[in-house]
Each structure stands twice: as C-alpha cells, then as structure tokens.
Design a protein around this motif. Sequence first.
Motif, short mmCIF file in Angstrom:
data_model
loop_
_atom_site.label_atom_id
_atom_site.label_comp_id
_atom_site.label_asym_id
_atom_site.label_seq_id
_atom_site.Cartn_x
_atom_site.Cartn_y
_atom_site.Cartn_z
N GLY A 108 0.64 -1.10 0.49
CA GLY A 108 0.08 -0.29 -0.35
C GLY A 108 0.69 1.28 -0.11
N THR A 109 1.97 1.28 0.76
CA THR A 109 2.71 2.43 0.39
C THR A 109 3.42 2.66 -0.52
OG1 THR A 109 3.45 2.28 3.22
CG2 THR A 109 4.67 3.42 1.72
N GLU A 110 3.79 1.60 -1.19
CA GLU A 110 4.77 1.81 -3.13
C GLU A 110 3.36 1.86 -3.29
OE1 GLU A 110 5.59 -2.21 -3.51
OE2 GLU A 110 7.48 -2.24 -2.29
N GLU A 111 2.04 1.99 -3.42
CA GLU A 111 1.40 2.13 -4.46
C GLU A 111 0.79 3.53 -3.99
OE1 GLU A 111 -2.50 1.28 -7.24
OE2 GLU A 111 -0.17 1.05 -6.95
N TYR A 112 1.20 3.94 -2.58
CA TYR A 112 0.57 5.80 -2.65
C TYR A 112 1.53 6.03 -3.18
CZ TYR A 112 0.52 9.88 0.21
OH TYR A 112 0.67 10.78 0.51
N PHE A 113 2.82 6.16 -3.11
CA PHE A 113 3.50 6.57 -3.75
C PHE A 113 3.30 6.45 -5.18
CE2 PHE A 113 5.52 6.98 0.72
CZ PHE A 113 5.85 7.97 0.66
N SER A 114 3.86 5.40 -5.60
CA SER A 114 3.78 5.34 -7.31
C SER A 114 2.87 6.81 -7.71
CB SER A 114 3.36 4.22 -7.61
OG SER A 114 3.26 3.63 -9.21
N LEU A 115 1.21 6.27 -7.14
CA LEU A 115 -0.33 7.37 -7.81
C LEU A 115 0.11 8.47 -6.54
CD1 LEU A 115 -2.97 4.95 -5.80
CD2 LEU A 115 -2.23 5.34 -8.37
N LEU A 116 0.97 9.34 -5.95
CA LEU A 116 1.42 10.30 -5.69
C LEU A 116 2.34 11.12 -7.10
CD1 LEU A 116 1.30 13.24 -3.99
CD2 LEU A 116 3.32 11.80 -2.35
N ARG A 117 3.57 10.13 -7.10
CA ARG A 117 4.58 10.86 -8.43
C ARG A 117 3.95 11.11 -9.54
NH1 ARG A 117 7.60 6.85 -5.34
NH2 ARG A 117 9.25 8.13 -3.69
N GLU A 118 2.91 9.69 -9.61
CA GLU A 118 2.28 9.89 -10.93
C GLU A 118 1.17 11.52 -11.00
OE1 GLU A 118 -1.11 7.51 -14.21
OE2 GLU A 118 0.05 6.86 -12.38
N ALA A 119 0.78 11.71 -10.09
CA ALA A 119 -0.55 12.66 -10.07
C ALA A 119 0.28 13.98 -9.96
CB ALA A 119 -0.58 12.72 -8.65
N LEU A 120 1.53 14.58 -9.91
CA LEU A 120 2.11 15.37 -9.84
C LEU A 120 3.01 15.44 -11.52
CD1 LEU A 120 4.00 14.99 -6.06
CD2 LEU A 120 2.15 17.05 -7.18
N THR A 121 3.07 14.10 -12.50
CA THR A 121 3.83 14.63 -13.40
C THR A 121 3.30 15.17 -14.71
OG1 THR A 121 4.45 12.43 -12.98
CG2 THR A 121 6.08 13.74 -12.01
N SER A 122 2.55 13.87 -14.58
CA SER A 122 1.23 13.77 -16.03
C SER A 122 0.73 15.32 -16.73
CB SER A 122 0.35 12.15 -15.88
OG SER A 122 0.91 11.38 -15.21
N TYR A 123 1.18 15.61 -17.32
CA TYR A 123 0.65 16.23 -17.89
C TYR A 123 -1.34 16.24 -18.00
CZ TYR A 123 0.49 14.32 -22.92
OH TYR A 123 -0.32 14.06 -23.54
N ASP A 124 -2.15 15.48 -18.45
CA ASP A 124 -2.77 15.57 -19.44
C ASP A 124 -3.83 14.90 -17.40
OD1 ASP A 124 -1.92 12.92 -18.51
OD2 ASP A 124 -2.91 11.99 -20.51
N GLN A 125 -3.30 15.07 -16.15
CA GLN A 125 -3.94 14.60 -15.30
C GLN A 125 -5.52 15.15 -14.88
OE1 GLN A 125 -3.71 11.41 -14.19
NE2 GLN A 125 -1.85 10.92 -13.66
N LYS A 126 -5.91 15.02 -14.89
CA LYS A 126 -7.38 15.37 -14.08
C LYS A 126 -7.17 16.10 -12.94
CE LYS A 126 -11.28 12.10 -15.93
NZ LYS A 126 -12.09 11.75 -15.92
N MET A 127 -8.57 17.48 -12.66
CA MET A 127 -7.55 18.59 -11.55
C MET A 127 -7.98 18.14 -10.21
SD MET A 127 -6.89 21.33 -12.63
CE MET A 127 -7.40 22.80 -10.94
#
Length: 213
Positions: free
Chosen positions: A80-99
């Motif tokens: 769960g910790t690994e998933e959390y940080f993976s999701l967090l990093r993806e949320a901050l880097t992807s240009y096409d993320q929803k608000m």
Amino acid sequence: MSAIRLLVLGAVRQHGRAHGYQVRNDLEFWGAHEWSNAKPGSIYHALKQMAKQGLLHAHEIAPSTAGGPPRTEYQLTESGTEEYFSLLREALTSYDQKMDLLSAGIGFIVDLDRQEAVELLRERVRSLEAWRSSVTEYYTPEEGTESLGHIGEIMNFWVHSADAGAEWTRGLIERIEGGAYTFAGEGEPFVAVLAEGQENPYATGVPHEGDLA
C-alpha cells in the motif's frame, strides 16, 4: 487513474491507522467531496477493495464504550505504501491528469523530499510544453485558428490551459525552492487531519451506512 485511491491511501497514512469515518471526515474537511469523486460510498468501497487487494490491512477493533458495532481500522501495508507513492508521483508529473488527481497530489506533496518534489514538477512542466508544441504544430492551420470558426476555440482552450498549468507549476517550484513548506525529512510536517471526535466545520452532515463500520 481515479483520485479516490490516492486520497484514501494518503488519508489513512496520515493517521497511521484510521477507520472509515475518520477518512471520510478528513476528506470532507479538505473539501475533496466538492472537487473529486470522494463521496461516502466511494470512500468505503475503496477501503474495502484496497484491503482485499492487500494495500490496506484491516484491524477489527472492539465496540466503543458507548455501544455499537465493532469498527474496522485500516493501515497501509508495504504494498500500500508503494502504491501510494507511485500514485502520488504520477499525479504530480502527468500533464493530462484531471484536476481532482492533481489536487490530491498537491495535497500530499510534502510526503516527498523537497528535491524530488521539485524534479517531479519540472517533469510536469516539460510534459506540458511538449504537449503544447505537438498540438499546435499538428493542428494549427497556416492561416490561424480563426479559419476553423468556433471550433478553433477548442485549440485556444487547449493552449491556454497548457500555458496556465505550466505557469502555475513554475510558480510552485519557485516557492518550494525558496523554502516554503515542510517536506519529508525536514521536521514536523503540517498535517491537516481531525482528531477523534473533533467537529468538522465542512462536513456534509449527510449520514451513510458505512459511517459506523
């Protein structure tokens, strides 16, 4: 990717262990029910699903002294910790993320160390700039977007959104590099969670069957 997984994992992590109503209460305190799909049913469903997936460990605790059924407290597992940080990093880097996903990422950005947060945001700026270039080079007619009639406003909206997103991100990078906020490893972080029984001025006040689970 849905923001609800990141929000729920992050809320549980901030408490260490938390039952469903605490998670719901915190997310409503942050206003997440207004800018994301973090509604009560989604929150309780996410908790149960992620427990089944091994991302959360479910602890059944004794009924309260006031009576009532036993509650389930959740705690992040190693996965769960690994998933959390993976999701967090993806949320901050992807240009096409929803608000909602980007907003969730911003809400938990201080769980990273300062330099990594800056690098992730720089990656987001590069992605926004590359996306803007690819769109304008491919779709813009030689005579300008006006030749497309009102459809050209779609291009104007894309370009404006990319420019505004990049400008805001550069500003955040500047603030972080200037020493704003307390990041991981720098001391006691700012944690906006409610204590057990603390009144939530932003709660919806709408009960849900999962509140007692």
